[in-house]
Design an enzyme around this catalytic site. Structure first.
Site, PDB file in Angstrom:
ATOM      1  N   LYS A 207       0.838  -1.205   0.000  1.00  0.00           N
ATOM      2  CA  LYS A 207       0.000   0.000   0.000  1.00  0.00           C
ATOM      3  C   LYS A 207       0.870   1.252   0.000  1.00  0.00           C
ATOM      4  O   LYS A 207       0.675   2.165  -0.793  1.00  0.00           O
ATOM      5  CB  LYS A 207      -0.936  -0.007   1.204  1.00  0.00           C
ATOM      6  N   GLU A 213      10.285  -5.608   3.871  1.00  0.00           N
ATOM      7  CA  GLU A 213      10.471  -6.908   3.224  1.00  0.00           C
ATOM      8  C   GLU A 213      10.082  -6.845   1.750  1.00  0.00           C
ATOM      9  O   GLU A 213      10.810  -7.336   0.868  1.00  0.00           O
ATOM     10  CB  GLU A 213       9.641  -7.980   3.937  1.00  0.00           C
ATOM     11  N   GLY A 268      -5.038  -5.019   5.499  1.00  0.00           N
ATOM     12  CA  GLY A 268      -4.284  -5.964   4.681  1.00  0.00           C
ATOM     13  C   GLY A 268      -4.830  -7.383   4.721  1.00  0.00           C
ATOM     14  O   GLY A 268      -4.924  -8.064   3.696  1.00  0.00           O
ATOM     15  N   ARG A 269      -5.203  -7.835   5.909  1.00  0.00           N
ATOM     16  CA  ARG A 269      -5.675  -9.216   6.045  1.00  0.00           C
ATOM     17  C   ARG A 269      -7.096  -9.401   5.522  1.00  0.00           C
ATOM     18  O   ARG A 269      -7.601 -10.508   5.481  1.00  0.00           O
ATOM     19  CB  ARG A 269      -5.574  -9.665   7.502  1.00  0.00           C
ATOM     20  N   GLU A 354      -4.103 -11.679  14.175  1.00  0.00           N
ATOM     21  CA  GLU A 354      -3.737 -10.275  14.031  1.00  0.00           C
ATOM     22  C   GLU A 354      -4.941  -9.388  14.358  1.00  0.00           C
ATOM     23  O   GLU A 354      -4.787  -8.266  14.840  1.00  0.00           O
ATOM     24  CB  GLU A 354      -3.240  -9.992  12.610  1.00  0.00           C
ATOM     25  N   HIS A 385      -1.981 -38.353  10.999  1.00  0.00           N
ATOM     26  CA  HIS A 385      -0.774 -39.131  11.256  1.00  0.00           C
ATOM     27  C   HIS A 385       0.334 -38.289  11.869  1.00  0.00           C
ATOM     28  O   HIS A 385       1.502 -38.687  11.863  1.00  0.00           O
ATOM     29  CB  HIS A 385      -0.304 -39.797   9.959  1.00  0.00           C
ATOM     30  N   LYS A 505       9.385  -4.380  14.026  1.00  0.00           N
ATOM     31  CA  LYS A 505       9.843  -3.793  12.767  1.00  0.00           C
ATOM     32  C   LYS A 505      10.681  -2.549  13.020  1.00  0.00           C
ATOM     33  O   LYS A 505      11.715  -2.329  12.376  1.00  0.00           O
ATOM     34  CB  LYS A 505       8.633  -3.458  11.888  1.00  0.00           C
TER      35      LYS A 505
END
Length: 537
Positions: A207, A213, A268-269, A354, A385, A505
């Site tokens: 955005k 990153e 964002g999510r 979040e 399993h 961050k």
């Protein structure tokens, strides 16, 4: 919120009710009520939602709904859908529902119909994705694009990669898709290792166009491209941006005509059905992307208009509160019996944790109750399993969500029958277990009986659907989005900010120059200083 959660009348009634039914076994609940499965099943939106294997009675549901009303759920739902600024810490509306609202409807924010804006972006995505899919969009050397790399992190990665994997059956197999998120150089290196730069398109999703990153990976991708193509003009043919920062996008070398915007009322999510889903649209095509949006919208309307006691996301959210705050269940397992949904649990981790991983209320007061559970899981039958042992016989109470589809997208008899048998059997085993008496009757030796006894009484929901389609995926995602909202309302927290993401961050940005310059003086705690010194050496 004036009344604290634990001081509400409904909460106090729930505490008493919990004490009354805490030790009642699901075996007894089913024995006493032959209609239980029918009473605790909702069939709507193409979803068969069976929540009868939960440690609840009709009184439990009635009291939880009373709690929801006392906490103002219906009013807050209306506030969200109408565009009120319910994200109070950031003074923003919360309108991911607008991303899938049909063009003929209106949502007015500050006198402007934002649905028009949404569809302008969708039309632009349609135009661009069609050009890539049909080979019209050429790279700098006039070769058609064959490889698409989405560069993002958080919601700009988890949503697109989950959707691509979930809908891979519907995707264009002439195109190869990769997703780069981690700042670890291995992530980028492996993503492009077999790609020809002349045939590769990068979608940079940020955005602000400043995310550490994402922009580190984007600049590495730019260098990788230019090392092969040798001309700065090539960037505009091999990069597009999903961003709102036009100046930074242009400085990077991306043509701003190929910039796809979104808005501050989308977290964002919650953004995978916005321009963040550009890679998804390229993969499955605009029509099937619109089918996915129609699924989102259909579940939005179900949530908005269905009575609380028949409302799938409402019941899901209330059950999460019930187990977290009364049974002290600290985790929830997401168990899709579909290989295509193997990234669904990871996607839900961000969506839920979040959103609701908060320790203070909207007013800033510390909570004295548990908020978000830890969400985790893997597809069945693989999980059976590995970690199911703990769910069945461990010391933790772990509510489970099972997902199954009646029709396989890739029919290979008898695979689907075996798969569905396991979905159904796991819920039965968790609920009813295996008693000592049954084991004696089966002739199990006395020394093995303690090891083979399953106490049962372990709760689960089962969601059965016809098949996995783009529309159904939209419904499932919206279902959890609204369940998260319900939980946040009950707890009185802001589900739409993520302040906890920031501190690490900020500190990392301070440490970067200290790692790169060995002469920099260190002023951290002794542990942090020692770790930096170890890396320097």
């Amino acid at each position: 919120m004036k009344t604290k959660l634990k001081e509400t009348l409904a909460w106090k009634k729930l505490e008493k009710h919990f004490n009354d039914i805490e030790n009642i076994h699901l075996r007894e609940l089913f024995f006493l009520d032959k209609e239980r499965a029918k009473k605790f099943t909702i069939r709507d939106e193409g979803i068969y939602f069976d929540f009868s294997k939960h440690r609840i009675t009709t009184e439990t549901i009635d009291l939880l709904i009373s709690l929801a009303r006392e906490r103002g759920l219906e009013e807050k739902m209306a506030a969200m859908f109408s565009g009120k600024r319910i994200n109070t810490t950031e003074n923003r509306a919360v309108l991911h529902v607008a991303l899938r609202t049909p063009i003929e409807e209106e949502i007015i924010i500050d006198g402007h119909n934002i649905v028009t804006d949404v569809h302008e972006v969708l039309d632009k995505m349609d135009w661009f994705s069609s050009k890539v899919r049909n080979g019209e969009w050429k790279g700098f050397t006039e070769k058609p694009i064959k490889n698409i790399v989405n560069i993002g992190i958080g919601g700009s990665d988890l949503g697109p990669v989950m959707a691509y994997e979930a809908l891979k059956y519907y995707s264009n197999r002439d195109l190869e898709f990769r997703f780069v998120s981690n700042v670890d150089g291995d992530d980028f290196t492996e993503a492009v290792k077999t790609f020809n730069p002349e045939e590769t398109l990068f979608i940079v999703s940020s955005k602000t166009f400043t995310t550490l990153e994402t922009m580190t990976n984007a600049h590495t991708a730019r260098k990788w491209l230019l090392a092969a193509l040798k001309d700065e003009k090539a960037v505009a043919r091999h990069f597009v941006a999903v961003s709102t920062n036009e100046k930074a996008v242009e400085a990077f070398g991306i043509d701003t005509h190929n910039m796809f915007g979104f808005w501050d009322w989308v977290g964002g999510r919650y953004s995978m059905d916005s321009a963040i889903g550009l890679s998804t649209m390229i993969a499955i095509g605009a029509e099937q992307f619109k089918d996915m949006l129609s699924g989102f919208h259909s579940m939005d309307e179900h949530f908005r208009n269905t009575p609380l006691n028949k409302n799938i996301p409402v019941i899901m959210g209330l059950l999460s509160v019930w187990y977290g705050d009364f049974f002290n269940a600290q985790t929830q397992a997401i168990l899709p019996y579909s290989r295509y949904l193997h990234r669904f649990p990871a996607y839900l981790q961000q969506l839920t944790m979040e959103s609701n991983g908060k320790h203070v209320t909207i007013e800033g007061n510390s909570v004295d109750y548990q908020t978000s559970a830890i969400y985790w899981g893997e597809p069945g039958t693989n999980g059976q399993h590995s970690f199911y042992q703990l769910i069945h016989q461990g010391t933790e109470l772990i509510p489970c969500d099972f997902f199954g589809f009646k029709t396989s997208l890739n029919p290979l008899p008898p695979h689907q029958d075996y798969l569905m048998a396991n979905v159904i059997a796991q819920g039965e085993a968790l609920a009813f277990g295996k008693t000592e008496k049954e084991l004696v009757q089966e002739g199990v030796s006395a020394e093995l009986i303690p090891h083979k006894t399953f106490e049962g009484n372990r709760p689960s929901s089962t969601f059965l659907m016809e098949k996995l389609t783009p529309q159904m995926l939209g419904k499932l995602i919206a279902m959890y989005e609204h369940s998260v909202f319900v939980q946040g309302v009950i707890w009185g927290i802001n589900s739409f900010d993520q302040m906890g993401v920031e501190l690490g961050k900020v500190l990392a940005k301070n440490i970067i120059p200290e790692l790169q310059n060995k002469e920099t003086a260190l002023n951290h705690d002794s542990s942090t200083n020692a770790l930096i010194e170890f890396y320097r050496k």
